[in-house]
Scaffold this motif. Structure first.
Motif, PDB file in Angstrom:
ATOM      1  N   PHE A   6       0.931  -0.880  -0.232  1.00  0.00           N
ATOM      2  CA  PHE A   6      -0.079   0.248   0.600  1.00  0.00           C
ATOM      3  C   PHE A   6       0.332   1.414  -0.157  1.00  0.00           C
ATOM      4  O   PHE A   6       0.196   2.034  -0.347  1.00  0.00           O
ATOM      5  CB  PHE A   6      -0.674  -0.505   0.866  1.00  0.00           C
ATOM      6  CG  PHE A   6      -2.085  -0.797   1.204  1.00  0.00           C
ATOM      7  CD1 PHE A   6      -3.435  -1.012   0.252  1.00  0.00           C
ATOM      8  CD2 PHE A   6      -2.036  -2.733   2.168  1.00  0.00           C
ATOM      9  CE1 PHE A   6      -3.498  -2.555   0.757  1.00  0.00           C
ATOM     10  CE2 PHE A   6      -2.554  -3.124   1.959  1.00  0.00           C
ATOM     11  CZ  PHE A   6      -3.481  -2.831   1.384  1.00  0.00           C
ATOM     12  N   GLY A  11       1.029 -14.690 -12.407  1.00  0.00           N
ATOM     13  CA  GLY A  11      -1.212 -14.914 -12.100  1.00  0.00           C
ATOM     14  C   GLY A  11      -1.751 -13.891 -12.245  1.00  0.00           C
ATOM     15  O   GLY A  11      -3.542 -13.276 -11.923  1.00  0.00           O
ATOM     16  N   LEU A  12      -1.490 -12.363 -12.529  1.00  0.00           N
ATOM     17  CA  LEU A  12      -2.512 -11.043 -12.987  1.00  0.00           C
ATOM     18  C   LEU A  12      -2.904 -11.116 -14.372  1.00  0.00           C
ATOM     19  O   LEU A  12      -1.758 -11.066 -15.460  1.00  0.00           O
ATOM     20  CB  LEU A  12      -1.530  -9.703 -13.298  1.00  0.00           C
ATOM     21  CG  LEU A  12      -1.512 -10.083 -11.201  1.00  0.00           C
ATOM     22  CD1 LEU A  12      -0.380  -8.641 -11.084  1.00  0.00           C
ATOM     23  CD2 LEU A  12      -3.281  -9.656 -10.500  1.00  0.00           C
ATOM     24  N   SER A  58      -7.014  -5.460  -5.787  1.00  0.00           N
ATOM     25  CA  SER A  58      -6.881  -5.731  -4.658  1.00  0.00           C
ATOM     26  C   SER A  58      -5.813  -6.028  -3.745  1.00  0.00           C
ATOM     27  O   SER A  58      -4.946  -5.999  -4.078  1.00  0.00           O
ATOM     28  CB  SER A  58      -7.797  -7.175  -4.555  1.00  0.00           C
ATOM     29  OG  SER A  58      -6.463  -8.000  -4.504  1.00  0.00           O
ATOM     30  N   GLY A 118      -3.736  -8.235  -2.772  1.00  0.00           N
ATOM     31  CA  GLY A 118      -3.600  -8.995  -2.879  1.00  0.00           C
ATOM     32  C   GLY A 118      -2.476  -9.229  -4.770  1.00  0.00           C
ATOM     33  O   GLY A 118      -1.120  -9.240  -5.005  1.00  0.00           O
ATOM     34  N   GLN A 119      -3.285  -8.422  -4.955  1.00  0.00           N
ATOM     35  CA  GLN A 119      -2.840  -7.861  -6.496  1.00  0.00           C
ATOM     36  C   GLN A 119      -2.045  -7.091  -6.950  1.00  0.00           C
ATOM     37  O   GLN A 119      -1.246  -7.116  -7.298  1.00  0.00           O
ATOM     38  CB  GLN A 119      -4.115  -7.147  -7.711  1.00  0.00           C
ATOM     39  CG  GLN A 119      -4.993  -8.288  -7.805  1.00  0.00           C
ATOM     40  CD  GLN A 119      -6.524  -7.824  -8.122  1.00  0.00           C
ATOM     41  OE1 GLN A 119      -6.627  -7.106  -7.822  1.00  0.00           O
ATOM     42  NE2 GLN A 119      -7.110  -8.452  -9.652  1.00  0.00           N
ATOM     43  N   ARG A 177       1.250  -8.409  -5.841  1.00  0.00           N
ATOM     44  CA  ARG A 177       2.107  -9.131  -7.209  1.00  0.00           C
ATOM     45  C   ARG A 177       2.101  -8.397  -8.097  1.00  0.00           C
ATOM     46  O   ARG A 177       3.444  -8.517  -9.332  1.00  0.00           O
ATOM     47  CB  ARG A 177       0.773  -9.979  -7.220  1.00  0.00           C
ATOM     48  CG  ARG A 177       0.651 -11.791  -7.092  1.00  0.00           C
ATOM     49  CD  ARG A 177      -0.436 -12.060  -7.754  1.00  0.00           C
ATOM     50  NE  ARG A 177      -1.700 -11.979  -7.277  1.00  0.00           N
ATOM     51  CZ  ARG A 177      -2.788 -12.138  -7.372  1.00  0.00           C
ATOM     52  NH1 ARG A 177      -2.574 -12.486  -9.120  1.00  0.00           N
ATOM     53  NH2 ARG A 177      -4.146 -11.379  -7.622  1.00  0.00           N
ATOM     54  N   SER A 218       2.467 -12.817   1.408  1.00  0.00           N
ATOM     55  CA  SER A 218       1.618 -12.529   3.275  1.00  0.00           C
ATOM     56  C   SER A 218      -0.015 -12.015   2.636  1.00  0.00           C
ATOM     57  O   SER A 218      -0.565 -12.263   3.394  1.00  0.00           O
ATOM     58  CB  SER A 218       2.165 -11.536   3.743  1.00  0.00           C
ATOM     59  OG  SER A 218       1.621 -10.024   3.428  1.00  0.00           O
ATOM     60  N   MET A 219      -0.078 -11.436   1.635  1.00  0.00           N
ATOM     61  CA  MET A 219      -1.793 -11.118   1.044  1.00  0.00           C
ATOM     62  C   MET A 219      -2.314 -11.815   0.219  1.00  0.00           C
ATOM     63  O   MET A 219      -2.945 -11.463   0.178  1.00  0.00           O
ATOM     64  CB  MET A 219      -1.929  -9.904   0.818  1.00  0.00           C
ATOM     65  CG  MET A 219      -1.524  -8.818   1.816  1.00  0.00           C
ATOM     66  SD  MET A 219      -1.140  -7.165   1.859  1.00  0.00           S
ATOM     67  CE  MET A 219      -2.625  -6.699   1.888  1.00  0.00           C
ATOM     68  N   VAL A 220      -1.662 -13.151  -0.463  1.00  0.00           N
ATOM     69  CA  VAL A 220      -2.215 -13.738  -1.475  1.00  0.00           C
ATOM     70  C   VAL A 220      -2.636 -14.713  -1.366  1.00  0.00           C
ATOM     71  O   VAL A 220      -2.393 -15.550  -0.022  1.00  0.00           O
ATOM     72  CB  VAL A 220      -1.426 -13.596  -3.125  1.00  0.00           C
ATOM     73  CG1 VAL A 220      -0.954 -12.253  -3.294  1.00  0.00           C
ATOM     74  CG2 VAL A 220      -0.470 -14.889  -2.539  1.00  0.00           C
ATOM     75  N   ASP A 221      -3.387 -15.866  -1.611  1.00  0.00           N
ATOM     76  CA  ASP A 221      -3.965 -16.807  -1.386  1.00  0.00           C
ATOM     77  C   ASP A 221      -3.136 -17.796  -1.822  1.00  0.00           C
ATOM     78  O   ASP A 221      -1.447 -18.061  -1.780  1.00  0.00           O
ATOM     79  CB  ASP A 221      -4.853 -17.229  -2.117  1.00  0.00           C
ATOM     80  CG  ASP A 221      -4.993 -17.190  -4.011  1.00  0.00           C
ATOM     81  OD1 ASP A 221      -4.389 -18.144  -3.807  1.00  0.00           O
ATOM     82  OD2 ASP A 221      -5.365 -16.723  -4.795  1.00  0.00           O
ATOM     83  N   LEU A 230      -1.629 -18.298  -5.127  1.00  0.00           N
ATOM     84  CA  LEU A 230      -0.939 -18.946  -5.671  1.00  0.00           C
ATOM     85  C   LEU A 230       0.489 -17.873  -4.671  1.00  0.00           C
ATOM     86  O   LEU A 230       1.665 -18.131  -5.109  1.00  0.00           O
ATOM     87  CB  LEU A 230      -1.900 -16.442  -5.989  1.00  0.00           C
ATOM     88  CG  LEU A 230      -2.050 -16.411  -6.882  1.00  0.00           C
ATOM     89  CD1 LEU A 230      -2.971 -14.830  -6.834  1.00  0.00           C
ATOM     90  CD2 LEU A 230      -1.576 -15.626  -7.632  1.00  0.00           C
ATOM     91  N   ARG A 231       0.501 -18.372  -3.155  1.00  0.00           N
ATOM     92  CA  ARG A 231       1.908 -17.817  -2.961  1.00  0.00           C
ATOM     93  C   ARG A 231       2.187 -18.984  -3.689  1.00  0.00           C
ATOM     94  O   ARG A 231       4.087 -19.155  -3.602  1.00  0.00           O
ATOM     95  CB  ARG A 231       0.669 -18.607  -1.237  1.00  0.00           C
ATOM     96  CG  ARG A 231       1.944 -18.234  -0.626  1.00  0.00           C
ATOM     97  CD  ARG A 231       1.575 -17.887   0.724  1.00  0.00           C
ATOM     98  NE  ARG A 231      -0.170 -16.911   1.493  1.00  0.00           N
ATOM     99  CZ  ARG A 231       0.139 -16.737   2.539  1.00  0.00           C
ATOM    100  NH1 ARG A 231       0.026 -17.534   3.632  1.00  0.00           N
ATOM    101  NH2 ARG A 231      -1.282 -15.772   2.961  1.00  0.00           N
TER     102      ARG A 231
END
Ligand code: ATP
Ligand code: ATP
Ligand code: SF4
Ligand code: SF4
Ligand code: MG
Ligand code: MG
Lengths: 333, 353
Positions: B114, B155-156, B170, B172-173, B176, B197-200, B203-204
């Motif tokens: 962020f 994965g984008l 988001s 996680g996006q 990434r 730390s913020m992706v599923d 994807l991790r």
């Protein structure tokens, strides 16, 4: 307000749709989501990054901003639809009926205000009137209930560690005994030791005040420890939902199965295997099942018909063509 | 410009060193009237060899100094004492040309997606600027190709990511996008501070596997900073556990995580939430005596369930408890004291797989 304590199902979300209106068209971030939450229940909301979890949380708080718009559905909170309320009504219901624990990194605490004043401000905004002594007593009680020393009241946020700040956020969230607590990745910035303390605190206070809770997150270990039910999101939809043990031991939807099998452990090193392929476009979602482009079990029908949500076992729902009529009675949630 | 030559003898396997943190300490001072000192980093020494490429995890609780270590290594924080040396040059004293090369070869994924990029710029700007700056492409279409490939790797969808501002993605996006940027530049070393730390979970796995492939196929070394011991176990060969800015324990990941010796590492490992609803977390409360913080001795004393009287005498040294292990704890006082300052000397050299 009087019905609050008597409502058994404080939250009923029905066919909720939230789209972000962009120049290229609507991004269908939440596209027909339904679920219910009973008193005392803890729902873990997991699923793909970008699948709409935070958007649901914002919509439940009615805190979504342009270009996000709620396109349809209903959010029945304690028996009445939030979407029918005006701004002032929504403001009053926030915190008192539904409250949010924000993500650690995006801490919402005001940096130039003592903790005590931040807690009291929330109460005053909701027309709670008490004597100064009573307010201070309430602050001390709230801080104690989240495992903090009452002295923390006189500190500023920068004087607290991440875990302490997150406990303060929980204290504020429960300050008016809401019936629903929404926590969006409340511990993703915290280490395992503090994470455990914060999640246990959240669970203890939630049980004590009898609230329902939704926790969004990616740590399946944390979810297994916290939730009583798990909902899995993919491409703007909840594709499976059910009791936590059930989901972990016997995932039924192919996406859930792959998600769980991608979890690493500390027993042996192995190739880490994510799900091949890209997440679905939310601007132009694929026809049929949103997962069909990556699903190892996809059949012809999957590319054409959107699977309806069926109850496979009691309280166990999945949206997948693998489970036809013979496997469960059809319910459209 | 001062150039320091790092002797081959400084490295343990005879090869050249890529990066070396040499006795690095960082103390932050806060408060104008009553000064408050935070020893964020306290005499840490480790190195990354030029080859073979390594993956080293740096773990420890919130506030233990992980990000400070990363920022120091990157030259973004000036150490209070000690120095960081990249290919023989002190990072604090590099010439412009050396610094430009350093910035190209050492890439970072910052912890907080962020904060790490300007909200006014679109994602395109974040990815295209370095391509231009480092002349990675000879045409616009080649640049587009590089950007799109990097995005897909994490994965984008390029068509749904490019053209957007960070707040339109988001959590996680955003994270990434930063991984894609680091990966795209094919540096010598990537310092990744909580990159997933913020992706599923899926994807991790994909992203960590990408980092591992880059490590093995392209020879890129990685410093993987995290509090997630499970992913550290999967991707790294060796791990450094920090506690209050000091090395508490270090060694090969298998041995440290499956058989932790320092009471702090034991606490960390026992707090890992298991993805199994049947294995419930223990409800035991951690003992922490705020009144028991000694002025001297072990910095974990106030929280240590195994503390002994002698622990307050002096700061424990690192003990060499096994071939690839060191621990800063008096319970291992029978083992030899580890004298070589560089942690690399205890690390296992083997690559996973
Ligand atoms: N302002 C915006 N404009 C356009 N699209 C947006 C905007 N904000 C979010 N989105 C998109 O909406 C989708 C849902 O976002 P959301 O933040 O709800 O995902 P999430 O499930 O919380 O993901 P994560 O796990 O990564 O936090 C994402 O694909 C995102 O790119
Ligand atoms: N710019 C700064 N000014 C003052 N103190 C700082 C500054 N940066 C870090 N610190 C302090 O230094 C210590 C180490 O912080 P650091 O950010 O390195 O920890 P960390 O291990 O990365 O933690 P986390 O897991 O929460 O990211 C903390 O006590 C922190 O408060
Ligand atoms: S409906 Fe078809 S494509 Fe979708 S998850 Fe089920 S089997 Fe796979
Ligand atoms: S030196 Fe003593 S106090 Fe420190 S970790 Fe070891 S036993 Fe505990
Ligand atoms: Mg989110
Ligand atoms: Mg950090």
């Amino acid at each position: 307000m009087t019905t609050e304590t008597t409502v058994r199902t404080p939250l009923i979300v029905k066919d909720l749709k939230v789209y972000y209106h962009t120049r290229r068209g609507p991004v269908k971030a939440v596209d027909g989501v339904s679920f219910e939450l009973n008193r005392g229940e803890r729902l873990g909301l997991v699923g793909e990054s970008g699948s709409g979890k935070s958007t649901i949380a914002l919509a439940l708080m009615m805190a979504h901003k342009e270009p996000a718009r709620i396109e349809g559905g209903s959010i029945i909170l304690n028996g009445s639809n939030l979407l029918d309320d005006n701004d002032e009504q929504v403001r009053l219901r926030r915190l008192s009926e539904i409250a949010m624990v924000p993500q650690g990194a995006l801490n919402s605490l005001n940096p130039v205000m003592r903790i005590r004043d931040q807690v009291i401000d929330g109460l005053k905004d909701h027309n709670v009137s008490m004597s100064v002594g009573e307010f201070n007593g309430r602050v001390a009680e709230l801080l104690t209930s989240v495992g903090l020393h009452p002295d923390v009241a006189s500190r500023f946020p920068h004087e607290l560690s991440g875990g302490m700040k997150q406990r303060v956020s929980i204290a504020i969230a429960i300050s008016m005994n809401p019936s629903v607590i929404v926590a969006d990745e409340p511990t993703s910035a915290l280490d395992v030791v503090v994470q455990k303390q914060v999640v246990q605190t959240l669970r203890d206070v939630q049980e004590r005040i009898g609230a329902a809770a939704i926790m969004i997150g990616h740590d399946m270990g944390l979810m297994a420890q916290f939730a009583s039910r798990i909902g899995i999101m993919y491409g703007g939809k909840i594709i499976e939902i059910g009791p936590v043990a059930n989901i972990f031991q016997n995932p039924r939807h192919p996406y859930t199965r792959l998600l769980i099998s991608s979890l690493p452990d500390t027993r042996s090193k192995r190739r880490l295997q994510g799900i091949p392929g890209l997440p679905p476009s939310l601007l132009r979602p694929p026809p049929g099942c949103v997962f069909h482009t990556r699903c190892p079990d996809a059949m012809d029908i999957c590319t054409q018909d959107i699977p309806i949500t069926r109850e496979l076992d009691p309280n166990r729902f999945a949206a997948c063509h693998l489970y036809g009529d013979q496997d469960g009675k059809e319910v459209v949630l | 410009m001062t150039t320091e030559t790092v002797q081959n003898s400084a490295s343990t396997n005879g090869s050249e060193l890529l990066l070396r943190a040499d006795n690095v300490s960082k103390t932050f001072v806060a408060g104008t009237f009553r000064k408050h000192y935070t020893h964020a980093l306290d005499t840490v020494t480790f190195s990354v060899p030029e080859s073979p490429p390594t993956i080293t995890a740096i773990a420890g609780e919130s506030g233990s100094g992980k990000t400070t270590l990363a920022r120091t290594v990157l030259g973004l924080v000036e150490p209070t004492s000690g120095k960081v040396i990249y290919r023989g040059n002190n990072v604090a004293e590099m010439s412009r040309a050396q610094h430009a090369e350093f910035r190209r070869e050492v890439q970072v994924v910052f912890q907080d997606p962020f904060e790490s990029y300007n909200p006014f710029y679109k994602v395109d700007h974040v990815l295209r600027t370095p391509i231009r700056r480092y002349n990675l492409a000879s045409s616009k279409s080649e640049a587009d190709g590089i950007v799109e490939e990097a995005l897909r790797t994490v994965g984008l969808r390029p068509e749904e990511t490019l053209g957007r501002h960070p707040h339109q993605l988001s959590g996680g996006q955003r994270q990434r996008v930063m991984v894609a940027r680091a990966v795209m530049l094919k540096p010598k070393i990537i310092v990744a501070d909580e990159p997933v730390s913020m992706v599923d979970a899926s994807l991790r796995a994909t992203i960590l596997e990408t980092l591992r492939a880059m490590n093995q196929d392209l020879g890129i070394s990685i410093l993987y900073i995290t509090h997630d011991l499970t992913t550290a176990f999967q991707i790294a060969e060796n791990i450094i556990v920090l506690y209050k800015g000091r090395v508490a324990e270090a060694g090969s990941v298998e041995s440290v995580i499956n058989d932790p010796t320092h009471p702090y590492t034991q606490l960390l490992v026992s707090s890992i939430p298991q993805p199994d609803p049947e294995t419930q977390w223990g409800r035991e409360q951690e003992t922490r005596d705020e009144d028991e913080i000694p002025l001297t001795g072990c910095n974990f004393y106030d929280r240590c369930p195994l503390r002994m009287d002698e622990c307050t005498n002096a700061d424990p040294p690192l003990y060499h408890t096994a071939q690839n292990r060191i621990t800063r704890c008096y319970r291992y006082a029978d083992s030899p004291v580890h004298l070589a300052p560089d942690l690399r000397s205890v690390f296992a050299e083997t690559n996973p797989n």
